[in-house]
Design a protein around this motif. Structure first.
Motif, PDB file in Angstrom:
ATOM      1  N   ALA A  91     -16.831  18.361   7.710  1.00  0.00           N
ATOM      2  CA  ALA A  91     -17.851  17.470   8.095  1.00  0.00           C
ATOM      3  C   ALA A  91     -18.966  17.756   7.439  1.00  0.00           C
ATOM      4  O   ALA A  91     -20.045  17.267   7.902  1.00  0.00           O
ATOM      5  N   GLN A  92     -18.857  17.942   6.063  1.00  0.00           N
ATOM      6  CA  GLN A  92     -20.049  17.701   5.243  1.00  0.00           C
ATOM      7  C   GLN A  92     -20.405  16.295   4.981  1.00  0.00           C
ATOM      8  O   GLN A  92     -21.527  16.103   4.955  1.00  0.00           O
ATOM      9  N   SER A  93     -19.412  15.533   4.960  1.00  0.00           N
ATOM     10  CA  SER A  93     -19.920  14.198   4.575  1.00  0.00           C
ATOM     11  C   SER A  93     -18.599  13.208   4.927  1.00  0.00           C
ATOM     12  O   SER A  93     -17.417  13.705   5.137  1.00  0.00           O
ATOM     13  N   PHE A  94     -18.958  11.861   5.028  1.00  0.00           N
ATOM     14  CA  PHE A  94     -17.927  10.952   5.362  1.00  0.00           C
ATOM     15  C   PHE A  94     -17.391  10.625   3.828  1.00  0.00           C
ATOM     16  O   PHE A  94     -18.027  10.496   2.809  1.00  0.00           O
ATOM     17  N   PRO A  95     -16.007  10.066   3.781  1.00  0.00           N
ATOM     18  CA  PRO A  95     -14.991  10.408   4.774  1.00  0.00           C
ATOM     19  C   PRO A  95     -14.752  11.757   5.402  1.00  0.00           C
ATOM     20  O   PRO A  95     -14.453  12.462   4.490  1.00  0.00           O
ATOM     21  N   LEU A  96     -14.515  11.911   6.611  1.00  0.00           N
ATOM     22  CA  LEU A  96     -14.270  13.367   7.091  1.00  0.00           C
ATOM     23  C   LEU A  96     -12.781  13.345   6.533  1.00  0.00           C
ATOM     24  O   LEU A  96     -12.082  12.591   6.509  1.00  0.00           O
ATOM     25  N   THR A  97     -12.400  14.480   6.020  1.00  0.00           N
ATOM     26  CA  THR A  97     -10.934  14.895   5.739  1.00  0.00           C
ATOM     27  C   THR A  97     -10.451  16.089   6.231  1.00  0.00           C
ATOM     28  O   THR A  97     -11.032  17.155   6.661  1.00  0.00           O
ATOM     29  N   PHE A  98      -9.137  15.967   6.527  1.00  0.00           N
ATOM     30  CA  PHE A  98      -8.395  17.237   7.050  1.00  0.00           C
ATOM     31  C   PHE A  98      -7.476  17.812   5.861  1.00  0.00           C
ATOM     32  O   PHE A  98      -7.126  17.282   5.040  1.00  0.00           O
TER      33      PHE A  98
ATOM     34  N   ARG B  33     -22.004  10.057  18.730  1.00  0.00           N
ATOM     35  CA  ARG B  33     -21.166   9.451  17.712  1.00  0.00           C
ATOM     36  C   ARG B  33     -19.771   9.583  18.212  1.00  0.00           C
ATOM     37  O   ARG B  33     -19.425  10.553  18.732  1.00  0.00           O
ATOM     38  N   MET B  34     -19.036   8.530  17.756  1.00  0.00           N
ATOM     39  CA  MET B  34     -17.524   8.411  18.378  1.00  0.00           C
ATOM     40  C   MET B  34     -16.646   8.086  17.232  1.00  0.00           C
ATOM     41  O   MET B  34     -17.016   7.574  15.956  1.00  0.00           O
ATOM     42  N   GLY B  35     -15.335   8.551  17.212  1.00  0.00           N
ATOM     43  CA  GLY B  35     -14.642   8.292  16.022  1.00  0.00           C
ATOM     44  C   GLY B  35     -13.152   8.041  16.439  1.00  0.00           C
ATOM     45  O   GLY B  35     -12.658   8.293  17.757  1.00  0.00           O
ATOM     46  N   TRP B  36     -12.361   7.780  15.586  1.00  0.00           N
ATOM     47  CA  TRP B  36     -10.758   7.638  15.670  1.00  0.00           C
ATOM     48  C   TRP B  36     -10.356   8.231  14.446  1.00  0.00           C
ATOM     49  O   TRP B  36     -10.851   8.188  13.275  1.00  0.00           O
ATOM     50  N   ALA B  37      -8.989   8.660  14.896  1.00  0.00           N
ATOM     51  CA  ALA B  37      -8.211   9.493  13.850  1.00  0.00           C
ATOM     52  C   ALA B  37      -6.869   9.017  14.062  1.00  0.00           C
ATOM     53  O   ALA B  37      -6.601   8.523  15.320  1.00  0.00           O
ATOM     54  N   ARG B  38      -5.889   9.186  13.133  1.00  0.00           N
ATOM     55  CA  ARG B  38      -4.521   8.725  13.482  1.00  0.00           C
ATOM     56  C   ARG B  38      -3.482   9.876  12.787  1.00  0.00           C
ATOM     57  O   ARG B  38      -3.869  10.622  12.067  1.00  0.00           O
ATOM     58  N   LEU B  45      -2.984  14.912  10.132  1.00  0.00           N
ATOM     59  CA  LEU B  45      -4.210  14.098  10.830  1.00  0.00           C
ATOM     60  C   LEU B  45      -4.879  13.257   9.611  1.00  0.00           C
ATOM     61  O   LEU B  45      -4.978  13.880   8.777  1.00  0.00           O
ATOM     62  N   GLU B  46      -5.350  12.063   9.902  1.00  0.00           N
ATOM     63  CA  GLU B  46      -5.807  11.324   9.081  1.00  0.00           C
ATOM     64  C   GLU B  46      -7.261  10.734   9.960  1.00  0.00           C
ATOM     65  O   GLU B  46      -7.206  10.028  10.772  1.00  0.00           O
ATOM     66  N   TRP B  47      -8.464  11.157   9.475  1.00  0.00           N
ATOM     67  CA  TRP B  47      -9.703  10.451   9.975  1.00  0.00           C
ATOM     68  C   TRP B  47      -9.433   8.883   9.503  1.00  0.00           C
ATOM     69  O   TRP B  47      -9.233   8.528   8.626  1.00  0.00           O
ATOM     70  N   VAL B  48      -9.921   8.046  10.615  1.00  0.00           N
ATOM     71  CA  VAL B  48      -9.812   6.747  10.415  1.00  0.00           C
ATOM     72  C   VAL B  48     -11.339   6.025  10.303  1.00  0.00           C
ATOM     73  O   VAL B  48     -11.913   5.110   9.300  1.00  0.00           O
ATOM     74  N   SER B  49     -12.055   6.325  11.286  1.00  0.00           N
ATOM     75  CA  SER B  49     -13.458   5.782  11.532  1.00  0.00           C
ATOM     76  C   SER B  49     -14.379   6.133  12.350  1.00  0.00           C
ATOM     77  O   SER B  49     -13.985   7.200  13.365  1.00  0.00           O
ATOM     78  N   SER B  50     -15.669   6.305  12.103  1.00  0.00           N
ATOM     79  CA  SER B  50     -16.550   6.745  13.260  1.00  0.00           C
ATOM     80  C   SER B  50     -17.926   5.716  13.500  1.00  0.00           C
ATOM     81  O   SER B  50     -18.052   4.786  12.516  1.00  0.00           O
ATOM     82  N   ILE B  51     -18.348   5.854  14.447  1.00  0.00           N
ATOM     83  CA  ILE B  51     -19.740   4.922  14.647  1.00  0.00           C
ATOM     84  C   ILE B  51     -20.878   5.744  15.178  1.00  0.00           C
ATOM     85  O   ILE B  51     -20.465   6.652  16.008  1.00  0.00           O
ATOM     86  N   SER B  52     -21.994   5.429  14.938  1.00  0.00           N
ATOM     87  CA  SER B  52     -23.165   6.082  15.392  1.00  0.00           C
ATOM     88  C   SER B  52     -23.060   5.792  17.171  1.00  0.00           C
ATOM     89  O   SER B  52     -22.626   4.881  17.387  1.00  0.00           O
TER      90      SER B  52
END
Lengths: 107, 122
Positions: A91-98, B33-38, B45-52
């Motif tokens: 969660a250091q920076s976007f894009p968040l990565t797994f 803040r909220m987000g989507w992953a898929r 898991l893959e993070w997709v998007s977030s919004i403030s």
């Protein structure tokens, strides 16, 4: 982008064992790391945040450590309900990565 | 109980558009803040998007930039994900998650919804 690499990809263990999972970041993320547990057909659940902080309600047999680029998740006294897939996330920076995930299987 | 519930998934043809919804309850939606992953079938898991929290800042994975639009309506406690020009590789379970903060440190996703399945196929 920060790449997260987990190892091993799978591990076989018995009830009562200690299991250690490693996560490496491609660059320094200080302590901006989380661990999640996902059981088949279910949504992921946050176990640990900020590298070592146990999320509310998570059993104390789970622990996290590390900083910088090297992190570990340890499960002590493995219980039947712990057989699942575990993911790290930066969660250091976007894009968040797994990370790619580690499946803990029953030996 | 803090929870988020997604809806809007289904079987769609390539090239079509779809909007996913996520309703939050049990917490102050407008302050998070909220987000989507898929998660594609059998994959990680893959993070997709977030919004403030206010909606003025948005973030996207490179893989979806230009085709996905994240938005929110704080008066309805609802998060949206508009997906345009759907491709077969967008087939996945889409999860909504609250961005959990502790002592001002954010980026941890908790809780996650049960997910909504999007299948792109002709």
């Amino acid at each position: 982008d920060i790449q997260m690499t987990q190892s091993p990809s799978s591990v076989s263990a018995s009830v009562g064992d200690r299991v250690t999972i490693t996560c490496r970041a491609s660059q320094d993320i200080t302590r901006w790391l989380a661990w999640y547990q996902q059981k088949p057909g279910k949504a992921p659940q946050l176990l640990i945040f900020a590298a070592s902080n146990l999320q509310s309600g998570v059993p104390s047999r789970f622990s996290g450590s590390g900083s910088g680029t090297h992190f570990t998740l340890t499960i002590n006294n493995l219980q039947p309900e712990d057989f699942a897939t575990y993911y790290c996330q930066q969660a250091q920076s976007f894009p968040l990565t797994f990370g790619g995930g580690t499946k803990v299987e029953i030996k | 109980e803090v929870q988020v519930v997604e809806s809007g998934g289904g079987l769609v043809q390539p090239g079509w558009s779809l909007t996913l919804d996520c309703v939050g309850s049990g917490f102050s939606f407008k302050t998070h803040r909220m987000g989507w992953a898929r998660q594609a079938p059998g994959k990680g898991l893959e993070w997709v998007s977030s919004i403030s929290n206010s909606g003025d800042r948005t973030y996207y994975a490179d893989s979806v930039k230009g085709r996905f639009i994240i938005s929110r309506d704080n008066s309805r406690n609802t998060l949206y994900l508009q997906i345009d020009s759907l491709r077969a590789e967008d087939t996945a379970i889409y999860y909504c998650a609250r961005d959990f903060c502790d002592s001002g440190n954010c980026g941890w996703l908790d809780p996650w919804g049960q997910g909504t399945l999007v299948t792109v196929s002709s």
